[in-house]
Scaffold this motif. Sequence first.
Motif, mmCIF file in Angstrom:
data_model
loop_
_atom_site.group_PDB
_atom_site.id
_atom_site.type_symbol
_atom_site.label_atom_id
_atom_site.label_comp_id
_atom_site.label_asym_id
_atom_site.label_seq_id
_atom_site.Cartn_x
_atom_site.Cartn_y
_atom_site.Cartn_z
ATOM 1 N N LYS A 259 -6.316 29.268 -10.988
ATOM 2 C CA LYS A 259 -5.394 30.147 -10.290
ATOM 3 C C LYS A 259 -6.183 31.198 -9.499
ATOM 4 N N PRO A 260 -5.670 31.611 -8.336
ATOM 5 C CA PRO A 260 -6.385 32.613 -7.530
ATOM 6 C C PRO A 260 -6.641 33.913 -8.283
ATOM 7 N N GLY A 261 -5.706 34.311 -9.124
ATOM 8 C CA GLY A 261 -5.882 35.557 -9.876
ATOM 9 C C GLY A 261 -7.072 35.521 -10.806
ATOM 10 N N TRP A 262 -7.284 34.374 -11.445
ATOM 11 C CA TRP A 262 -8.437 34.243 -12.334
ATOM 12 C C TRP A 262 -9.736 34.395 -11.556
ATOM 13 N N ILE A 263 -9.792 33.743 -10.390
ATOM 14 C CA ILE A 263 -11.015 33.783 -9.579
ATOM 15 C C ILE A 263 -11.297 35.207 -9.112
ATOM 16 N N ALA A 264 -10.266 35.893 -8.631
ATOM 17 C CA ALA A 264 -10.452 37.272 -8.147
ATOM 18 C C ALA A 264 -10.867 38.198 -9.276
ATOM 19 N N ALA A 265 -10.260 38.028 -10.451
ATOM 20 C CA ALA A 265 -10.607 38.872 -11.597
ATOM 21 C C ALA A 265 -12.047 38.644 -12.036
ATOM 22 N N ALA A 266 -12.465 37.375 -12.092
ATOM 23 C CA ALA A 266 -13.851 37.064 -12.467
ATOM 24 C C ALA A 266 -14.819 37.618 -11.436
ATOM 25 N N GLY A 267 -14.482 37.447 -10.149
ATOM 26 C CA GLY A 267 -15.334 37.993 -9.094
ATOM 27 C C GLY A 267 -15.454 39.504 -9.178
ATOM 28 N N ALA A 268 -14.364 40.172 -9.531
ATOM 29 C CA ALA A 268 -14.381 41.630 -9.647
ATOM 30 C C ALA A 268 -15.293 42.093 -10.778
ATOM 31 N N VAL A 269 -15.232 41.386 -11.907
ATOM 32 C CA VAL A 269 -16.081 41.755 -13.047
ATOM 33 C C VAL A 269 -17.557 41.611 -12.681
ATOM 34 N N VAL A 270 -17.918 40.494 -12.045
ATOM 35 C CA VAL A 270 -19.313 40.276 -11.646
ATOM 36 C C VAL A 270 -19.728 41.307 -10.598
ATOM 37 N N MET A 271 -18.825 41.600 -9.671
ATOM 38 C CA MET A 271 -19.118 42.602 -8.635
ATOM 39 C C MET A 271 -19.403 43.968 -9.242
ATOM 40 N N LEU A 272 -18.625 44.345 -10.250
ATOM 41 C CA LEU A 272 -18.835 45.640 -10.898
ATOM 42 C C LEU A 272 -20.198 45.701 -11.574
ATOM 43 N N LEU A 273 -20.568 44.604 -12.239
ATOM 44 C CA LEU A 273 -21.875 44.572 -12.910
ATOM 45 C C LEU A 273 -23.015 44.680 -11.898
ATOM 46 N N ILE A 274 -22.932 43.916 -10.821
ATOM 47 C CA ILE A 274 -23.980 43.960 -9.792
ATOM 48 C C ILE A 274 -23.963 45.309 -9.080
ATOM 49 N N GLY A 275 -22.766 45.836 -8.851
ATOM 50 C CA GLY A 275 -22.665 47.148 -8.215
ATOM 51 C C GLY A 275 -23.338 48.228 -9.032
ATOM 52 N N GLN A 276 -23.174 48.151 -10.349
ATOM 53 C CA GLN A 276 -23.827 49.119 -11.222
ATOM 54 C C GLN A 276 -25.341 49.002 -11.122
ATOM 55 N N LEU A 277 -25.848 47.766 -11.103
ATOM 56 C CA LEU A 277 -27.290 47.548 -10.958
ATOM 57 C C LEU A 277 -27.794 47.993 -9.588
ATOM 58 N N ALA A 278 -26.922 47.921 -8.590
ATOM 59 C CA ALA A 278 -27.310 48.284 -7.231
ATOM 60 C C ALA A 278 -27.353 49.790 -7.005
#
Length: 443
Positions: A259-278
């Motif tokens: 489902k699109p919602g699952w993909i967006a939610a997973a992408g958001a979690v990974v983005m937050l982790l990388i954003g923190q490292l950035a």
Amino acid sequence: MQMTETMMSWQPTVAILLFLIAYAVWMTDQLNRTLIAIVAAVLFLLLGIAGWNHVFTYINWDMLLLWTGMMIISAVLGRSGWIRVLTVLVLRRSGGRPAWMFIGLMVLTAICSALLDSVSTMLLLVPMLLSIAKECRLPAAPFLIGAVLISNTAATATLIGQTSNMWIGTANPQLTFMAFIQVLGPIIGVLLCIQVLCIWLVYYKSLRFQPLLLQPEKWNITDPQDVQQTVRRGSREAVLVIFILTIILLMIAPALGWKPGWIAAAGAVVMLLIGQLAGIRTGTMLKQLEWEPLLFFAGLFIIAGGLVQSGWITTGATALIELTNGSMAWIALILLWMTGLLSMAMDHMPWIAVMIPLVQETGIQMDAESAGVLHPIWWALALGAGIGGSGTLLSSAAGLIAASMAERDNQRLRYLEFLRIGLPLTLFSLLIASLYVGYVLIP
């Protein structure tokens, strides 16, 4: 159209009165829209119009996940500095020619609005557009008016560009990410070309093809205030990779069964982790995001569920079929124009919340042999919501953001100046969309 005995009881009567009162208050824009939605939803539940045991089934959780995930992804991508990088690239490629600058910036606005959303795009681009206009000693109006019109229109071409598209797409799983692009992409492309050309013709004296004296390399382009300037280089590239991967997964989601919602939610979690490292202050960023619409959407879901349960959606679908004599073309055109015109006056989300179950009920009453038969109606609803928001300066979030930021920068975007361009172009766009729906989507 005859009302059933159930429809004549007190609950359906109170349901429609509550909805009409809430809608009238939303139109005045005097009270907080989320508060009104929550109050109306609670009254629906307390009065038994909407069942407590169905609350969680009323809410489209996939849509909420998709909206929240894309909001976070857009925020991290914006703060990584990529939008500024692309803006500077466009300016350098223009060679200092205002006409090419305008065209390039509008193309960038269209791409960002389709892949992020119109609100995030405006928050990131408007400060830079104002800075560019000031540096070049050009009027800000053509850039801001163009950005609002282009942003609203381009966002209509994808599942994630408009909130209404997310709602429509998650309500009908057959309307996938690629389906939006394949079906709405051609008409949106035509409308974008018309809009850019018309705005350039109105301001052609300012947007000339002769180069400016001051070259782009010497301009001081202002960033949005919340964009980080110290993002680590490797992490910045990682943010872009995750964003591209998320878009690719949304494209192939049907094949994966996701489902699109699952993909967006997973992408958001990974983005937050990388954003923190950035080095992006993700905690502060999350606090600054607009979380209030989640409650607004939840309230609308419950209200729409109550209208379904009380029988009003069935009655409305019956009336629509009787009015059009069951003509798919007329149903699509009526919804296109009603949605477009209402979107000029107010936020169209309450209307979309009611129209989605109405379209579904219409299909049931018409004994549609497959869900695909109703697709032209769904596309008409999406086009009306996306195009109609450009009718006035105050009829979309993009317009409100542009006007507010321009005022803070002492470069006013006047309501009437926007109206004389936005209203005719919006009505003309609705006319073109009508021809597309009537002759292409409904052969």
